[in-house]
Enzyme design. Structure first.
Site, PDB file in Angstrom:
ATOM      1  N   SER A  68       0.793  -1.222   0.000  1.00 44.07           N
ATOM      2  CA  SER A  68       0.000   0.000   0.000  1.00 44.07           C
ATOM      3  C   SER A  68       0.833   1.284   0.000  1.00 44.07           C
ATOM      4  CB  SER A  68      -0.931  -0.063   1.206  1.00 44.07           C
ATOM      5  OG  SER A  68      -1.930   0.879   1.106  1.00 44.07           O
ATOM      6  N   SER A 505       2.855   1.806  15.121  1.00 43.72           N
ATOM      7  CA  SER A 505       2.271   1.520  13.804  1.00 43.72           C
ATOM      8  C   SER A 505       2.077   0.020  13.650  1.00 43.72           C
ATOM      9  CB  SER A 505       3.205   2.032  12.713  1.00 43.72           C
ATOM     10  OG  SER A 505       2.871   1.434  11.478  1.00 43.72           O
TER      11      SER A 505
HETATM   12  C1  G16 Z   1      -3.298   0.551   6.529  1.00 40.43           C
HETATM   13  C2  G16 Z   1      -4.637   0.307   7.152  1.00 40.43           C
HETATM   14  C3  G16 Z   1      -5.233   1.625   7.624  1.00 40.43           C
HETATM   15  C4  G16 Z   1      -4.263   2.313   8.572  1.00 40.43           C
HETATM   16  C5  G16 Z   1      -2.885   2.426   7.933  1.00 40.43           C
HETATM   17  C6  G16 Z   1      -1.833   2.928   8.890  1.00 40.43           C
HETATM   18  O1  G16 Z   1      -3.440   1.388   5.423  1.00 40.43           O
HETATM   19  O2  G16 Z   1      -5.475  -0.311   6.217  1.00 40.43           O
HETATM   20  O3  G16 Z   1      -6.443   1.359   8.277  1.00 40.43           O
HETATM   21  O4  G16 Z   1      -4.722   3.584   8.900  1.00 40.43           O
HETATM   22  O5  G16 Z   1      -2.459   1.176   7.462  1.00 40.43           O
HETATM   23  O6  G16 Z   1      -1.765   2.040   9.976  1.00 40.43           O
HETATM   24  P1  G16 Z   1      -0.648   2.116  11.068  1.00 40.43           P
HETATM   25  O7  G16 Z   1      -0.721   3.501  11.637  1.00 40.43           O
HETATM   26  O8  G16 Z   1      -0.994   1.051  12.050  1.00 40.43           O
HETATM   27  O9  G16 Z   1       0.671   1.907  10.380  1.00 40.43           O
HETATM   28  P2  G16 Z   1      -2.776   1.047   4.022  1.00 40.43           P
HETATM   29  O10 G16 Z   1      -3.290   2.103   3.104  1.00 40.43           O
HETATM   30  O11 G16 Z   1      -1.292   1.110   4.228  1.00 40.43           O
HETATM   31  O12 G16 Z   1      -3.253  -0.346   3.705  1.00 40.43           O
END
Ligand code: G16
Length: 550
Positions: A68, A505
């Site tokens: 992502s 994270s």
């Molecule tokens: C993923 C999750 C999101 C989250 C993001 C950041 O997004 O699907 O719900 O907000 O990670 O998460 P964290 O702060 O735990 O790193 P994506 O767009 O990377 O799939």
């Protein structure tokens, strides 16, 4: 009673050994780490996906290979449940257990335990659909995944290179095919046709942006965005930017939704593209996040993030339910996370029920399911709108008593088709935003004026072990390391309108610090002070302390 195909699993598992001293964790959005490290995980996820499908009576399970918004060398994998949703939490633990088995023998034993404990009938079929984004490490990782699926004798479908939301759509479309709840044709073309035809009906006779600038983050959104542009034709001309999917190192680099949200800046590559008075938007690397922005008449950049999208969209849906005569029976609610700007939470909670949950689409999605219409967006631009089955039924059976009610009802029904209700979808959300702006005759300025964002800052802190950070109260407070929350509280009290929280994270090896305050300089100062506190209290090397931490 069928037994585990150990003879098939063993030689293939031996091809994908787990290195010692590595710990994998199924996090916020699946496994995510350096692409080079993921080979054994992919094989094991293949086996797990087949088991999940067998457990659910042969329903099709999705597997998406993506990292992502993360940098290009990272990659990842996540599973999608039959209704197009994120994998059930209990199975996230199974995924972590299988990924960490030390040897082939341990892995087979862990699989056997899972089969017994979860009462998986191995005679059931296993069906899995999978896709990947454009990362260079993708093809090799997909090959490892295929080995896992082969070991279990799964029926597979390779959906190729596509966006995460398309894969979620496909899973739901495959599992509802031929039923009264059919979600649409189970192909990327079916997805594009469903979204674009509903969009055209909703904007008929209205004027839309011409053209809309779309930053594709040099990722897979460029491929699907091009096809969407063709399907939309003149109903919404798209000017696709950052489409260099074959340029090594370009993915998410100084562009894309995460860059815009965290740096609160326009991608430099768009500096000469986005003109005064124009709006544009950025997708992330797998097109599941969307951030909007516009350049005002004084050439000032203004960001319109997930909170602003939620406010815009929720108000529109509420208006339509009123106009359709459904306001008494269809309640719209909002779901946010701690990252939601205080300005948005105040604005929304004065109008609608608002719930705050932990980061991660799975948490937001489940909370949103409790409303008749649940609007959920993370500030980072990840979100969607979901209509409960009862609401869909009400829309299908409601008898409008005036032509105006009938128009509003048709708009609502078409919205349920434009919106990808399985998961946050940048392209679908972009169409949704453009529909609302066209109906309201809003430019970025009027949209932005719905409420004022409090100045805020998001900082990443690299620590030795982010797993020591534990939170409570929807991640708004730390319970570990002990004493740190009290020190953060003490700092926050010194800032007018101050709010700050710290959480590990689930997708990157960092701790995130968020802070907001009434004045920009104070928001920055608070964020960098809290970051300094986190760094020092977790034994950060003074010589490597980032200069901006206070
Ligand atoms: C993923 C999750 C999101 C989250 C993001 C950041 O997004 O699907 O719900 O907000 O990670 O998460 P964290 O702060 O735990 O790193 P994506 O767009 O990377 O799939």
């Amino acid at each position: 009673m069928a037994t585990l195909p150990v003879d098939a699993i063993k030689p293939l598992a031996d091809k994908h050994p787990k290195p010692p001293n590595v710990l994998f964790q199924y996090g916020t959005a699946g496994f995510r780490t350096l692409g080079d490290a993921l080979d054994p995980v992919m094989f094991r996820v293949g086996v797990l996906a087949a088991l999940r499908s067998k457990r659910l009576d042969g329903k099709t399970i999705g597997v998406m290979v993506t990292a992502s918004h993360n940098p290009e060398p990272d990659n990842g994998v996540k599973l999608v449940d039959p209704r197009g949703e994120m994998l059930e939490v209990l199975w996230e633990n199974h995924a972590t257990t299988l990924a960490n088995a030390a040897s082939t023998e341990d892995f087979i034993a862990a699989v056997q335990t899972l089969v017994t404990n979860s009462r998986i009938d191995l005679s059931k079929p296993a069906r899995v659909v999978y896709a990947r984004d454009t990362r260079p490490s993708g093809p090799a990782l997909v090959a490892s995944l295929e080995d896992g699926l082969k070991a279990m004798g799964a029926e597979t479908r390779n959906a190729g290179v596509t966006t995460t939301p398309v894969l979620h759509y496909l899973v739901k479309a495959i599992n509802t095919k031929g039923t009264k709840d059919s979600y649409g044709d189970d192909s990327e073309e079916g997805y594009l046709e469903k979204l674009s035809s509903a969009f055209k009906k909703l904007v008929a006779g209205k004027s839309t942006a011409s053209p809309l600038i779309v930053d594709c983050a040099n990722g897979v959104g460029a491929i699907v965005g091009k096809k969407l542009a063709e399907a939309l034709g003149s109903s919404l001309p798209l000017n696709l930017q950052n489409t260099a999917i074959d340029t090594v190192g370009a993915l998410n680099n100084a562009c894309g939704a995460d860059f815009v949200k965290t740096s609160q800046k326009l991608p430099p590559s768009l500096a000469s593209v986005l003109k005064r008075g124009e709006r544009g938007c950025s997708l992330d690397g797998d097109a599941d996040r969307l951030i909007y922005y516009y350049m005002d008449e004084r050439e000032q950049f203004h960001m319109l993030d997930g909170d602003k999208i939620a406010a815009l969209v929720a108000a529109f849906i509420v208006d339509l339910t009123k106009s359709a005569g459904l306001e008494e029976v269809v309640q719209v609610g909002i779901v946010q996370t701690a990252y939601a700007n205080g300005g948005s939470t105040k604005y929304l909670s004065e109008r609608l029920p608002v719930k705050c949950v932990s980061t991660g689409v799975k948490h937001l999605h489940h909370a949103a399911e409790r409303y008749d219409v649940g609007v959920y967006f993370e500030a980072n631009g990840h979100g969607t709108v979901i209509f409960s089955p009862e609401t869909l039924e009400k829309l299908a059976t409601h008898q409008p008593s005036t032509p105006a009610q009938s128009t509003a009802l048709n708009h609502l029904i078409n919205l349920t088709k434009v919106i990808n209700q399985t998961v946050g979808d940048a392209l679908s959300d972009m169409l949704l935003v453009e529909i609302v702006l066209a109906h309201k005759s809003y430019s970025g300025v009027e949209w932005d004026a719905l409420y004022m964002d409090l100045p805020n800052r998001l900082v990443k802190v690299v620590v030795a072990d982010r797993h020591i950070f534990k939170t409570e109260d929807a991640e708004r407070r730390l319970v570990s390391p002990p004493g740190l929350q009290a020190r953060i509280d003490e700092l926050v009290r010194r800032y007018a309108g101050g709010r700050s929280f710290v959480r590990p994270s689930g997708t990157e090896d960092v701790v995130r610090v968020y802070a907001e305050a009434t004045i920009r300089s104070q928001a920055d100062e608070l964020a960098f002070r809290v970051a300094g506190l986190v760094y020092d209290e977790t034994g950060g090397d003074p010589a490597r302390r980032p200069a901006e931490f206070l």
